[in-house]
Design a protein around this motif. Structure first.
Motif, PDB file in Angstrom:
ATOM      1  N   ASP A  76       0.855  -1.071  -0.112  1.00  0.00           N
ATOM      2  CA  ASP A  76       0.164   0.108  -0.011  1.00  0.00           C
ATOM      3  C   ASP A  76       0.914   1.088   0.183  1.00  0.00           C
ATOM      4  OD1 ASP A  76      -1.657   2.067   0.504  1.00  0.00           O
ATOM      5  OD2 ASP A  76      -2.582   1.132   2.206  1.00  0.00           O
TER       6      ASP A  76
ATOM      7  N   THR B  21       0.019   4.459   2.372  1.00  0.00           N
ATOM      8  CA  THR B  21       0.404   4.085   3.703  1.00  0.00           C
ATOM      9  C   THR B  21       1.947   4.425   3.986  1.00  0.00           C
ATOM     10  OG1 THR B  21      -1.603   2.666   4.150  1.00  0.00           O
ATOM     11  CG2 THR B  21       0.488   2.503   5.616  1.00  0.00           C
TER      12      THR B  21
ATOM     13  N   ASP C  89       2.916   8.079   3.775  1.00  0.00           N
ATOM     14  CA  ASP C  89       2.377   8.752   5.149  1.00  0.00           C
ATOM     15  C   ASP C  89       3.443   8.212   6.244  1.00  0.00           C
ATOM     16  OD1 ASP C  89       0.588   9.852   3.713  1.00  0.00           O
ATOM     17  OD2 ASP C  89      -1.090   8.223   4.254  1.00  0.00           O
ATOM     18  N   GLY C  90       3.938   7.091   6.201  1.00  0.00           N
ATOM     19  CA  GLY C  90       4.851   6.615   7.315  1.00  0.00           C
ATOM     20  C   GLY C  90       6.164   7.197   7.259  1.00  0.00           C
TER      21      GLY C  90
ATOM     22  N   ILE D 148       1.947  -4.738   6.739  1.00  0.00           N
ATOM     23  CA  ILE D 148       1.482  -3.395   6.858  1.00  0.00           C
ATOM     24  C   ILE D 148       0.227  -3.299   7.601  1.00  0.00           C
ATOM     25  CG2 ILE D 148       0.467  -1.473   5.363  1.00  0.00           C
ATOM     26  CD1 ILE D 148       2.125  -2.380   2.983  1.00  0.00           C
ATOM     27  N   MET D 149      -0.520  -4.229   7.762  1.00  0.00           N
ATOM     28  CA  MET D 149      -1.769  -4.351   8.694  1.00  0.00           C
ATOM     29  C   MET D 149      -1.353  -4.531  10.007  1.00  0.00           C
ATOM     30  SD  MET D 149      -4.184  -3.518   6.709  1.00  0.00           S
ATOM     31  CE  MET D 149      -5.775  -3.760   7.724  1.00  0.00           C
TER      32      MET D 149
ATOM     33  N   ALA E 230       1.363  -3.382  11.525  1.00  0.00           N
ATOM     34  CA  ALA E 230       1.922  -2.219  11.995  1.00  0.00           C
ATOM     35  C   ALA E 230       0.670  -1.232  12.211  1.00  0.00           C
ATOM     36  CB  ALA E 230       2.813  -1.393  10.802  1.00  0.00           C
ATOM     37  N   ARG E 231      -0.190  -1.252  11.320  1.00  0.00           N
ATOM     38  CA  ARG E 231      -1.294  -0.264  11.325  1.00  0.00           C
ATOM     39  C   ARG E 231      -2.097  -0.484  12.415  1.00  0.00           C
ATOM     40  NH1 ARG E 231      -4.723  -0.137   6.239  1.00  0.00           N
ATOM     41  NH2 ARG E 231      -2.983   0.871   5.211  1.00  0.00           N
ATOM     42  N   SER E 232      -2.480  -1.640  12.883  1.00  0.00           N
ATOM     43  CA  SER E 232      -3.245  -2.210  13.971  1.00  0.00           C
ATOM     44  C   SER E 232      -2.458  -1.752  15.308  1.00  0.00           C
ATOM     45  CB  SER E 232      -3.389  -3.826  14.086  1.00  0.00           C
ATOM     46  OG  SER E 232      -2.222  -4.486  14.372  1.00  0.00           O
TER      47      SER E 232
ATOM     48  N   GLY F 278      -0.665   0.998  15.551  1.00  0.00           N
ATOM     49  CA  GLY F 278      -0.487   2.195  15.607  1.00  0.00           C
ATOM     50  C   GLY F 278       0.888   2.616  15.347  1.00  0.00           C
TER      51      GLY F 278
ATOM     52  N   PRO G 220       3.641   3.954  12.543  1.00  0.00           N
ATOM     53  CA  PRO G 220       3.914   4.038  11.265  1.00  0.00           C
ATOM     54  C   PRO G 220       4.904   3.351  10.471  1.00  0.00           C
ATOM     55  CG  PRO G 220       4.255   5.998  12.718  1.00  0.00           C
ATOM     56  CD  PRO G 220       4.433   4.853  13.531  1.00  0.00           C
TER      57      PRO G 220
ATOM     58  N   THR H 106       7.218   2.590   6.640  1.00  0.00           N
ATOM     59  CA  THR H 106       7.623   2.865   5.380  1.00  0.00           C
ATOM     60  C   THR H 106       8.355   1.963   4.652  1.00  0.00           C
ATOM     61  OG1 THR H 106       8.441   4.901   4.027  1.00  0.00           O
ATOM     62  CG2 THR H 106       9.438   4.458   6.100  1.00  0.00           C
TER      63      THR H 106
END
Length: 402
Positions: A278, A281, A284-285, A367-368, A370-372, A374, A376, A378
């Motif tokens: 993604d 994402t 942004d990271g 990626i998911m 890391a997102r879950s 919180g 960031p 890259t």
């Protein structure tokens, strides 16, 4: 070198209890003795990856796993490794064989697979010995089961059809960069061959990008960073510049100085970020690096397990870059291969490689995760583009406008 890379193959994982016939099923599906088979329960102790051709799907990787009912201290470790296989699974086969008995364990694994958005095909194996109520099995677990006998081959063709129907739409992008170009357009690839590159070969992203350009009837021209000036002079004598320049991210600072700002520019790593994961994402990271503060920890993750040499990008260059960009005193951990931590809350940033050795499902699961948590995330190329002051330029043609 002639085979489809494992990361570009559909990953089909087979889950079930010990002695359910998982390994025999792989052999029956492929028509080969690809997996070790024994009547003794627990023959498969660790996940085993077998690259195969499964018609009509094409190149796939079958993942043979330990039994979900493995027991004891070692058994628990094997089940944990089997659980991790879900992170890279595109499609799952859940195998049940007689006597079925209590199906609570299968139900738990089925919920875990569905929770990750993984399509599941149920397989009722060993129908040649009887003793299975197919309708009751489907009613209790709520999925379709295909009756087969891995020993006799009964039902295997029907199972192949069910697998074909269950292949998730868009499981892999069709192209790395060809969708952004028109036939006949010319692309210059800047590919420095440093000591990390395999002797006598190009690294995988360079090979894959070149093949993608050829598949889309584009013209690819390749040069090292040292010959960039000569290459651009060649284009100028022809009255223009390449339609796109793709470079190794580590020489962004060299390429941007020699290339007019109106010429589109990106990197192999950024293209892989779009192809495997993604990109938005990861963009942004990258900006989160400017918010790092003293004492924060950064995780640097590599998909491959190469032997690190002096000047290694993950262990030496990137930590230095991140310290310079953030101005903070930071701690760094480096992981490689499958050693990506399940718990990320102790980190303030994750920086991942391009992920050419991972399938898209595996990259997206990271990626998911890391997102879950919180955190960031890259990747190498995106971060180096930000550091070079050309991030917007490097991702401009790759991200949807707005």
């Amino acid at each position: 070198m002639l085979d489809t890379p494992k990361a570009n193959r559909l990953h089909i994982a087979i889950f079930g209890r010990r002695n359910a016939g998982k390994s025999s099923l792989i052999n029956a599906l492929t028509g080969q003795d690809a997996a070790l088979v024994s009547p003794m329960p627990g023959t498969t102790t660790d996940p085993v990856f077998k690259a195969m051709e499964l018609l009509p799907i094409g190149p796939v990787v079958f993942i043979d796993t330990a039994g979900i009912d493995d027991q004891g201290e070692l058994g628990e470790l094997r089940v944990e490794r089997t659980l991790r296989v879900m992170d890279r699974t595109d499609l799952a086969l859940l195998v049940v064989s007689p006597p079925a008995g209590d199906l609570s364990m299968e139900r738990e694994w089925l919920e875990g697979l569905k929770g990750r958005g993984i399509p599941v095909v149920g397989v009722c194996n060993k129908v040649d010995v009887g003793g299975m109520d197919l309708g009751g099995l489907e009613g209790e677990l709520g999925i379709r089961f295909v009756p087969v006998s891995a020993r006799t081959g009964e039902g295997i063709e029907f199972l192949k059809e069910a697998i074909q129907e269950a292949v998730p739409e868009g499981w892999e992008r069709d192209t790395i960069v060809g969708d952004l170009l028109s036939p006949g357009q010319v692309v210059l690839l800047v590919a420095p061959q440093d000591i990390q590159a395999p002797k006598g070969r190009l690294i995988l992203p360079q090979v894959q990008v070149m093949r993608d350009l050829l598949d889309h009837r584009c013209v690819g021209v390749m040069a090292t960073a040292g010959e960039l000036g000569v290459s651009l002079e060649f284009f100028r004598r022809g009255g223009g510049y390449p339609d796109l320049v793709i470079t190794d991210s580590q020489v962004f600072h060299i390429v941007k100085e020699k290339l007019p700002p109106e010429v589109p520019l990106t990197s192999f790593s950024i293209l892989m970020a779009r192809y495997k994961g993604d990109l938005k994402t990861l963009v942004d990271g990258a900006r989160a690096v400017m918010s790092l503060k003293d004492g924060d920890r950064v995780l640097i993750a590599e998909a491959c397990t190469h032997h690190p040499l002096k000047g290694d990008i993950g262990r030496e260059k990137l930590p230095q870059v991140i310290r310079e960009m953030s101005g903070a005193e930071l701690g760094f951990d480096v992981v490689a291969g499958n050693d990506f931590p399940r718990e990320l809350r102790g980190y303030s940033l994750v920086v991942h490689c391009g992920g050419c050795m991972l399938n898209r499902k595996h990259m997206m699961s990271r990626i998911m995760r890391a997102r879950s948590h919180g955190v960031p995330m890259t990747n190498y190329g995106v971060l180096l583009a930000l550091r070079s002051g050309i991030l917007d330029r490097a991702v401009g043609m790759l991200l949807p406008s707005g």
